[in-house]
Scaffold this active site. Structure first.
Site, short mmCIF file in Angstrom:
data_model
loop_
_atom_site.label_atom_id
_atom_site.label_comp_id
_atom_site.label_asym_id
_atom_site.label_seq_id
_atom_site.Cartn_x
_atom_site.Cartn_y
_atom_site.Cartn_z
N CYS A 125 0.81 -1.23 0.00
CA CYS A 125 0.00 0.00 0.00
C CYS A 125 0.84 1.27 0.00
O CYS A 125 0.33 2.35 -0.29
CB CYS A 125 -0.95 0.00 1.19
SG CYS A 125 -2.01 -1.44 1.24
N HIS A 265 -3.19 7.26 2.76
CA HIS A 265 -3.63 5.93 2.32
C HIS A 265 -5.01 5.67 2.93
O HIS A 265 -5.23 5.86 4.12
CB HIS A 265 -2.62 4.89 2.78
CG HIS A 265 -3.06 3.48 2.56
ND1 HIS A 265 -3.68 3.08 1.40
CD2 HIS A 265 -2.97 2.37 3.34
CE1 HIS A 265 -3.96 1.79 1.48
NE2 HIS A 265 -3.55 1.34 2.64
N ASN A 295 -9.99 -0.08 0.71
CA ASN A 295 -8.53 -0.02 0.60
C ASN A 295 -8.11 -0.60 -0.76
O ASN A 295 -8.19 -1.81 -0.97
CB ASN A 295 -7.92 -0.84 1.75
CG ASN A 295 -6.41 -0.85 1.74
OD1 ASN A 295 -5.78 -0.46 0.75
ND2 ASN A 295 -5.82 -1.32 2.83
O1 UT7 Z 1 -3.07 -1.23 3.94
C1 UT7 Z 1 -2.94 -1.86 5.19
C2 UT7 Z 1 -4.12 -2.74 5.35
N1 UT7 Z 1 -4.60 -3.03 6.62
C3 UT7 Z 1 -5.12 -2.16 7.50
O2 UT7 Z 1 -5.06 -0.98 7.39
C4 UT7 Z 1 -5.82 -2.77 8.68
C5 UT7 Z 1 -5.63 -2.01 9.94
N2 UT7 Z 1 -6.55 -2.52 10.94
C6 UT7 Z 1 -7.86 -2.17 10.98
O3 UT7 Z 1 -8.30 -1.39 10.17
C7 UT7 Z 1 -8.71 -2.73 12.06
O4 UT7 Z 1 -7.89 -3.43 12.97
C8 UT7 Z 1 -9.81 -3.70 11.52
C9 UT7 Z 1 -10.86 -2.90 10.75
C10 UT7 Z 1 -9.21 -4.75 10.62
C11 UT7 Z 1 -10.51 -4.38 12.69
O5 UT7 Z 1 -11.06 -3.41 13.57
P1 UT7 Z 1 -10.81 -3.52 15.14
O6 UT7 Z 1 -11.58 -2.43 15.76
O7 UT7 Z 1 -9.32 -3.54 15.34
O8 UT7 Z 1 -11.49 -4.89 15.47
P2 UT7 Z 1 -10.85 -6.23 16.07
O9 UT7 Z 1 -9.99 -6.89 15.05
O10 UT7 Z 1 -10.25 -5.90 17.41
O11 UT7 Z 1 -12.14 -7.09 16.27
C12 UT7 Z 1 -13.19 -6.70 17.14
C13 UT7 Z 1 -14.29 -7.70 16.99
C14 UT7 Z 1 -13.82 -9.15 17.10
O12 UT7 Z 1 -14.80 -9.86 17.80
P3 UT7 Z 1 -14.62 -10.20 19.36
O13 UT7 Z 1 -13.37 -11.02 19.45
O14 UT7 Z 1 -14.51 -8.87 20.06
O15 UT7 Z 1 -15.86 -10.96 19.70
C15 UT7 Z 1 -13.78 -9.62 15.67
O16 UT7 Z 1 -13.97 -11.02 15.56
O17 UT7 Z 1 -14.91 -7.58 15.71
C16 UT7 Z 1 -14.95 -8.87 15.09
N3 UT7 Z 1 -14.86 -8.70 13.65
C17 UT7 Z 1 -15.96 -8.50 12.88
N4 UT7 Z 1 -17.25 -8.44 13.18
C18 UT7 Z 1 -18.11 -8.22 12.18
C19 UT7 Z 1 -13.76 -8.65 12.86
N5 UT7 Z 1 -14.12 -8.45 11.58
C20 UT7 Z 1 -15.48 -8.34 11.56
C21 UT7 Z 1 -16.43 -8.12 10.56
N6 UT7 Z 1 -17.74 -8.07 10.90
N7 UT7 Z 1 -16.09 -7.95 9.27
#
Ligand code: UT7
Length: 356
Positions: A125, A265, A295
């Protein structure tokens, strides 16, 4: 840790300015509501956690090079120059049509350019920020008069559509710029780039390369798709975006107070807002379009730049900062004093252009 080439203001003989921009995205729009029918997620979760509302998806018949070629043709039209005038093509991508040859070679053929230098840059990215710096060096050194820099990716083809933590985040697209020499006090003023391979497994595709070639086992475990430790990438991104932008600004004697528009980005609106806050930038000095494209990896920064120009958000003389982060880990920022007089440019639709 930020490593970077020596700062630009060692008075290069020439500077590189952007004289044309173009973008291309697939026509197929997939909304969060479409995704919630397919994956265990909700439209609301995606919107509130990422800011994304819809993304463009390249179907089987659309490739990275096709999007890159269309974006390049749009940029050439915007610059009002012929493909025969291009001296070098640099394409930032990590989802090329093939493992090799490079996507840049396919774009060279697609736009009908002469048999010139053409190669890809793989910095995920951050790719466009890296490639823009390289392209500018061709101009600054006098090795080239006209350089085409493309950012193009179709990461949706590398997703595991059963992994809700990744498949809702990405979209496909491409954008391109044409670089030519400009006034010495305008154009690309400074760049700061960095990488840390210690974080290579935070976001990666573990198999399909030479270390772990495709096999039945790889396909069964879907190791040929994007795997990500999201929260760790999030923390890295928030920290590094502000740091690298401030470092690039300091390399040309500027500060955040000088920034007219930040083009970050477009991975997650919360990352963008945190980075902007750390830089002390209010919302009207930050360009955001993550809600419409998700993204798009190496295409994200140049698509945002193209749309910002088209929306009249950038004027001659403005300080524009491009900032990216991504797999590698990689990160980087370019500081540009906008050298083109937008009021003189033809008001055509050449910064857009879709592919079905
Ligand atoms: O170019 C570089 C590319 N990557 C990035 O920029 C990614 C950077 N990271 C992020 O943007 C965020 O970490 C995410 C959007 C990927 C995730 O958001 P978060 O607030 O960090 O959520 P999390 O991973 O801590 O997950 C929170 C909860 C989890 O459930 P539990 O364990 O709290 O019950 C996940 O299983 O959200 C759940 N979860 C979802 N729920 C519904 C994860 N993905 C999803 C989803 N729909 N798509």
């Amino acid at each position: 840790m930020i490593t970077a080439r020596p700062s630009v203001p060692s008075q290069p003989v020439r500077r590189a300015g952007i004289v044309g921009l173009g973008m291309s995205v697939p026509d197929l729009v997939v909304s969060n509501y479409d995704l919630e029918k397919r994956v265990d997620t909700s439209a609301e979760w995606i919107r509130t956690r990422t800011g994304i509302q819809e993304r463009r998806i390249a179907g089987d018949s659309i490739t990275t090079s096709m999007l890159g070629t269309q974006a390049a043709l749009n940029a050439l039209r915007d610059a009002d120059i012929s493909s025969q005038s291009v001296d070098a093509i640099i394409c930032a991508t990590t989802s090329g049509d093939y493992l090799w040859p490079s996507t840049a070679c396919l774009i060279q053929q697609g736009i009908g350019a002469n048999p010139i230098c053409a190669f890809d840059v793989a910095a995920a990215c951050s790719g466009f920020v890296y490639a823009l710096d390289l392209g500018a060096q061709y101009i600054e050194s006098g090795r080239a008069e006209t350089v085409l820099v493309v950012g193009a990716d179709t990461l949706t083809k590398q997703l595991n559509w059963e992994d809700r933590s990744t498949c809702v985040l990405f979209g496909d697209g491409a954008a391109a710029v044409i670089l030519r020499s400009c006034n010495p006090d305008e154009g690309l003023l400074a760049t700061s780039l960095g990488a840390d391979g210690g974080g290579s497994e935070l976001i990666w595709i573990p198999a399909g390369g030479t270390k772990t070639p495709i096999s039945h086992c790889v396909l069964d475990k879907k190791l040929n798709t994007i795997q990500m430790r999201g929260p760790e990438v999030y923390k890295f991104a928030v920290k590094v975006m502000g740091e690298v932008a401030i470092d690039a600004l300091s390399r040309c004697g500027l500060t955040c107070a000088d920034v007219d528009l930040l083009i970050p980005h477009q991975a997650n609106i919360r990352i963008i807002q945190s980075a902007a806050e750390r830089m002390g930038l209010c919302q009207d000095r930050v360009f955001i379009n993550v809600e419409r494209y998700g993204n798009t990896s190496a295409a994200s920064v140049p698509i945002a730049l193209s749309e910002a120009v088209k929306a009249g958000r950038i004027q001659h003389g403005d300080i524009v900062v491009l900032v990216g982060f991504g797999a590698g880990l990689t990160w980087g920022a370019n500081v540009i004093r906008w050298s083109r007089d937008e009021s003189d440019c033809r008001k055509t639709d050449s910064t857009t252009g879709g592919l079905e």
